[in-house]
Scaffold this motif. Structure first.
Motif, PDB file in Angstrom:
ATOM      1  N   ASN A   1       0.749  -1.187  -0.006  1.00  0.00           N
ATOM      2  CA  ASN A   1      -0.180  -0.081  -0.036  1.00  0.00           C
ATOM      3  C   ASN A   1       0.925   1.137  -0.038  1.00  0.00           C
ATOM      4  OD1 ASN A   1      -2.265  -1.564   0.118  1.00  0.00           O
ATOM      5  ND2 ASN A   1      -2.334  -1.314   2.255  1.00  0.00           N
ATOM      6  N   ILE A   2       2.091   1.088   0.560  1.00  0.00           N
ATOM      7  CA  ILE A   2       3.016   2.402   0.792  1.00  0.00           C
ATOM      8  C   ILE A   2       3.479   2.642  -0.476  1.00  0.00           C
ATOM      9  CG2 ILE A   2       5.057   2.862   1.923  1.00  0.00           C
ATOM     10  CD1 ILE A   2       2.459   2.660   3.763  1.00  0.00           C
ATOM     11  N   VAL A   3       4.013   1.620  -1.333  1.00  0.00           N
ATOM     12  CA  VAL A   3       4.762   1.715  -2.402  1.00  0.00           C
ATOM     13  C   VAL A   3       3.647   2.336  -3.353  1.00  0.00           C
ATOM     14  CG1 VAL A   3       5.852   0.505  -4.478  1.00  0.00           C
ATOM     15  CG2 VAL A   3       6.444  -0.065  -1.879  1.00  0.00           C
ATOM     16  N   ASP A   4       2.231   1.852  -3.359  1.00  0.00           N
ATOM     17  CA  ASP A   4       1.350   2.206  -4.293  1.00  0.00           C
ATOM     18  C   ASP A   4       0.975   3.780  -4.087  1.00  0.00           C
ATOM     19  OD1 ASP A   4       0.059   1.189  -6.365  1.00  0.00           O
ATOM     20  OD2 ASP A   4      -1.414   0.182  -5.211  1.00  0.00           O
ATOM     21  N   ALA A   5       1.202   4.154  -3.110  1.00  0.00           N
ATOM     22  CA  ALA A   5       0.946   5.495  -2.828  1.00  0.00           C
ATOM     23  C   ALA A   5       1.867   6.584  -3.344  1.00  0.00           C
ATOM     24  CB  ALA A   5       0.746   5.810  -1.078  1.00  0.00           C
ATOM     25  N   ILE A   6       3.010   6.035  -3.633  1.00  0.00           N
ATOM     26  CA  ILE A   6       4.014   6.968  -4.230  1.00  0.00           C
ATOM     27  C   ILE A   6       3.594   7.422  -5.763  1.00  0.00           C
ATOM     28  CG2 ILE A   6       6.692   7.107  -4.543  1.00  0.00           C
ATOM     29  CD1 ILE A   6       7.356   5.252  -2.460  1.00  0.00           C
ATOM     30  N   ASP A   7       3.735   8.578  -5.980  1.00  0.00           N
ATOM     31  CA  ASP A   7       3.692   8.939  -7.339  1.00  0.00           C
ATOM     32  C   ASP A   7       4.383   8.287  -8.196  1.00  0.00           C
ATOM     33  OD1 ASP A   7       4.030  10.352  -9.655  1.00  0.00           O
ATOM     34  OD2 ASP A   7       3.765  12.268  -8.978  1.00  0.00           O
ATOM     35  N   PRO A   8       4.104   7.376  -9.197  1.00  0.00           N
ATOM     36  CA  PRO A   8       5.058   6.687 -10.044  1.00  0.00           C
ATOM     37  C   PRO A   8       6.392   7.459 -10.436  1.00  0.00           C
ATOM     38  CG  PRO A   8       2.904   5.806 -10.505  1.00  0.00           C
ATOM     39  CD  PRO A   8       2.610   7.293  -9.813  1.00  0.00           C
ATOM     40  N   SER A   9       6.186   8.907 -10.675  1.00  0.00           N
ATOM     41  CA  SER A   9       7.235   9.371 -11.344  1.00  0.00           C
ATOM     42  C   SER A   9       8.086   9.789 -10.342  1.00  0.00           C
ATOM     43  CB  SER A   9       6.681  10.847 -12.039  1.00  0.00           C
ATOM     44  OG  SER A   9       6.409  11.649 -11.159  1.00  0.00           O
ATOM     45  N   LYS A  10       7.908   9.676  -8.955  1.00  0.00           N
ATOM     46  CA  LYS A  10       8.651   9.866  -8.075  1.00  0.00           C
ATOM     47  C   LYS A  10       9.091   8.625  -7.238  1.00  0.00           C
ATOM     48  CE  LYS A  10       7.311  14.491  -6.955  1.00  0.00           C
ATOM     49  NZ  LYS A  10       7.072  15.305  -5.725  1.00  0.00           N
ATOM     50  N   ASP A  11       8.910   7.385  -7.772  1.00  0.00           N
ATOM     51  CA  ASP A  11       9.200   6.062  -7.055  1.00  0.00           C
ATOM     52  C   ASP A  11      10.485   5.729  -7.786  1.00  0.00           C
ATOM     53  OD1 ASP A  11       9.097   3.611  -6.365  1.00  0.00           O
ATOM     54  OD2 ASP A  11       8.054   3.011  -8.336  1.00  0.00           O
ATOM     55  N   VAL A  12      11.419   6.019  -6.762  1.00  0.00           N
ATOM     56  CA  VAL A  12      13.111   5.900  -7.473  1.00  0.00           C
ATOM     57  C   VAL A  12      13.396   4.672  -7.075  1.00  0.00           C
ATOM     58  CG1 VAL A  12      13.671   8.432  -7.760  1.00  0.00           C
ATOM     59  CG2 VAL A  12      13.565   7.465  -5.321  1.00  0.00           C
ATOM     60  N   ASP A  13      12.730   3.733  -6.490  1.00  0.00           N
ATOM     61  CA  ASP A  13      13.095   2.420  -6.239  1.00  0.00           C
ATOM     62  C   ASP A  13      12.603   1.640  -7.482  1.00  0.00           C
ATOM     63  OD1 ASP A  13      14.555   1.842  -4.217  1.00  0.00           O
ATOM     64  OD2 ASP A  13      13.011   1.782  -2.715  1.00  0.00           O
ATOM     65  N   ALA A  14      11.693   2.123  -8.172  1.00  0.00           N
ATOM     66  CA  ALA A  14      10.874   1.508  -9.307  1.00  0.00           C
ATOM     67  C   ALA A  14      10.250   0.101  -8.762  1.00  0.00           C
ATOM     68  CB  ALA A  14      11.969   1.421 -10.467  1.00  0.00           C
ATOM     69  N   PHE A  15       9.549   0.345  -7.644  1.00  0.00           N
ATOM     70  CA  PHE A  15       8.962  -1.071  -7.177  1.00  0.00           C
ATOM     71  C   PHE A  15       7.265  -0.704  -7.255  1.00  0.00           C
ATOM     72  CE2 PHE A  15      12.131  -1.549  -3.302  1.00  0.00           C
ATOM     73  CZ  PHE A  15      13.218  -2.308  -4.504  1.00  0.00           C
TER      74      PHE A  15
ATOM     75  N   ALA B   1      14.630   2.565 -13.521  1.00  0.00           N
ATOM     76  CA  ALA B   1      14.833   1.074 -13.233  1.00  0.00           C
ATOM     77  C   ALA B   1      15.155   0.851 -11.990  1.00  0.00           C
ATOM     78  CB  ALA B   1      16.224   0.852 -14.202  1.00  0.00           C
ATOM     79  N   PRO B   2      14.817  -0.280 -11.800  1.00  0.00           N
ATOM     80  CA  PRO B   2      15.109  -0.793 -10.180  1.00  0.00           C
ATOM     81  C   PRO B   2      16.613  -0.967  -9.966  1.00  0.00           C
ATOM     82  CG  PRO B   2      14.273  -2.846 -11.531  1.00  0.00           C
ATOM     83  CD  PRO B   2      14.217  -1.448 -12.261  1.00  0.00           C
ATOM     84  N   CYS B   3      16.990  -0.431  -8.746  1.00  0.00           N
ATOM     85  CA  CYS B   3      18.434  -0.048  -8.488  1.00  0.00           C
ATOM     86  C   CYS B   3      19.454  -1.069  -8.654  1.00  0.00           C
ATOM     87  CB  CYS B   3      18.617   0.738  -7.198  1.00  0.00           C
ATOM     88  SG  CYS B   3      17.556   2.138  -6.959  1.00  0.00           S
ATOM     89  N   THR B   4      19.122  -2.193  -7.849  1.00  0.00           N
ATOM     90  CA  THR B   4      20.273  -3.352  -7.947  1.00  0.00           C
ATOM     91  C   THR B   4      20.447  -3.774  -9.353  1.00  0.00           C
ATOM     92  OG1 THR B   4      19.806  -3.737  -5.627  1.00  0.00           O
ATOM     93  CG2 THR B   4      20.808  -5.461  -6.893  1.00  0.00           C
ATOM     94  N   PRO B   5      19.105  -4.502  -9.901  1.00  0.00           N
ATOM     95  CA  PRO B   5      19.451  -4.868 -11.333  1.00  0.00           C
ATOM     96  C   PRO B   5      19.964  -3.993 -12.318  1.00  0.00           C
ATOM     97  CG  PRO B   5      17.372  -5.779 -10.575  1.00  0.00           C
ATOM     98  CD  PRO B   5      17.890  -4.567  -9.726  1.00  0.00           C
ATOM     99  N   ALA B   6      19.618  -2.532 -12.214  1.00  0.00           N
ATOM    100  CA  ALA B   6      20.401  -1.594 -13.045  1.00  0.00           C
ATOM    101  C   ALA B   6      21.665  -1.489 -12.840  1.00  0.00           C
ATOM    102  CB  ALA B   6      19.678  -0.304 -12.851  1.00  0.00           C
ATOM    103  N   GLY B   7      22.103  -1.582 -11.588  1.00  0.00           N
ATOM    104  CA  GLY B   7      23.477  -1.719 -11.155  1.00  0.00           C
ATOM    105  C   GLY B   7      24.465  -2.662 -11.931  1.00  0.00           C
ATOM    106  N   VAL B   8      23.635  -3.757 -12.012  1.00  0.00           N
ATOM    107  CA  VAL B   8      24.337  -5.159 -12.362  1.00  0.00           C
ATOM    108  C   VAL B   8      24.610  -4.921 -13.976  1.00  0.00           C
ATOM    109  CG1 VAL B   8      23.928  -7.557 -13.061  1.00  0.00           C
ATOM    110  CG2 VAL B   8      23.329  -6.763 -10.593  1.00  0.00           C
TER     111      VAL B   8
END
Ligand code: NAP
Length: 280
Positions: free
Chosen positions: A107-121, A137-144
């Motif tokens: 519910n918490i992740v869903d409440a974040i404006d998608p354009s501000k969802d910097v974890d991309a979750f 992009a999701p941080c860990t895979p993007a880092g890989v």
């Protein structure tokens, strides 16, 4: 003997690029802004949050930190997120996980404006990643992906095997490799003949969370081996999933733990915040 991929070095180069771009953006307007929220007093989470704050300062971002008590109600947290959603100085919002059990993280992740969802979750961003049309992009895979690129290897046409299918690492990892035209196989705890599958990998990414899981006999000679695992061994020492000493003898490139994927994750968070700033 494998070349060791130096995650600290790759991360430092990227942070320098982010810092210099931030300087330009700042002189033309305002700095990228990140809000980090921590609920409760988990010591590991406190360290992660303060590392994120330091990383923001290092590249010239504006940041806000919210330390909320353990008994914060879900609706109070959502009210704070909504306020930050409409704050023009904030481009990224991150709620440090885990949250206390009485709060539903989805519910918490869903409440974040998608354009501000910097974890991309958030489901919106996960869907965008699925269709291959995404900015965050999701941080860990993007880092890989950055670490693989740093070896000069083109993923296109390569056999890529991902061990692990979590929502934060395995699944998005598979998507990013697929978007880079890799031929991707995802393995998990019900996979049969794991060794025979991992031995086909030109690029092997392990995100299992078990020390000494990936042995030399599971690795194709010459493969690129990326160890996402962050585990504690019997002596409390930080260790990955891969038996580094033996696998590094046959791989072409390998990431160490610590000093491989770890330093990339916060760096990709900074990159996403910069991207979000540009989107806003
Ligand atoms: P997770 O949610 O526990 O997922 C682990 C995955 O491994 C699951 O998909 C599980 O399969 C699979 N698995 C478990 N035992 C297996 C086996 N015997 N054979 C094949 N697959 C098996 O963990 P996660 O959140 O993805 O994290 C994985 C590791 O990466 C952890 O060590 C974590 O600390 C680390 N990590 C590091 C960073 C970083 O910045 N470096 C970031 C995130 C995570 P099932 O789905 O069938 O259960």
């Amino acid at each position: 003997m494998a070349v060791i991929i130096d995650g600290k070095l790759v991360a430092a180069r990227l942070r320098e690029e982010i810092r210099s771009e931030t300087e330009k953006i700042k002189s033309a307007g305002r700095a990228p802004g990140l809000a980090v929220i921590l609920v409760g007093e988990d010591p590991a989470s406190q360290v992660y949050v303060s590392n994120k704050e330091k990383a923001c300062a290092e590249v010239g971002f504006y940041s806000e930190k919210y330390l909320l008590p353990e008994n914060t109600e879900e609706k109070e947290l959502i009210a704070l997120i909504k306020r930050l959603n409409s704050d023009v100085n904030i481009d990224g919002i991150l709620v440090q996980s885990p949250v206390p059990k009485h709060i539903n993280y989805e519910n918490i992740v869903d409440a974040i404006d998608p354009s501000k969802d910097v974890d991309a979750f958030s489901p919106v961003n996960v869907g965008r990643i699925m269709i291959g049309n995404y900015s965050l992009a999701p941080c860990t895979p993007a880092g890989v992906m950055e670490l693989i690129a740093s070896t000069g290897t083109d993923v296109s046409g390569k056999n890529c095997v991902v061990i692990g299918r979590s929502n934060i690492v395995g699944k998005p990892m598979a998507m990013l490799l697929m978007h880079a035209n890799g031929t991707v196989t995802v393995c998990h705890s019900k996979t049969k003949d794991l060794k025979n599958i991992t031995r086909t990998a030109d690029i092997l990414v392990s995100s299992v969370g078990k020390p000494k899981f990936v042995t030399a006999e599971m690795v194709k000679p010459g493969a690129i081996v990326i160890d996402v695992g962050m585990n504690r061994d019997e002596n409390g020492k930080l260790t990955g999933d891969v038996v580094f000493d033996e696998v590094s003898k046959i791989a072409s490139f390998i990431t160490p733990v610590p000093g491989g994927v770890g330093p990339m994750t916060i760096t990709m968070l900074l990159k996403n915040t910069l991207t979000a700033r540009k989107l806003h």
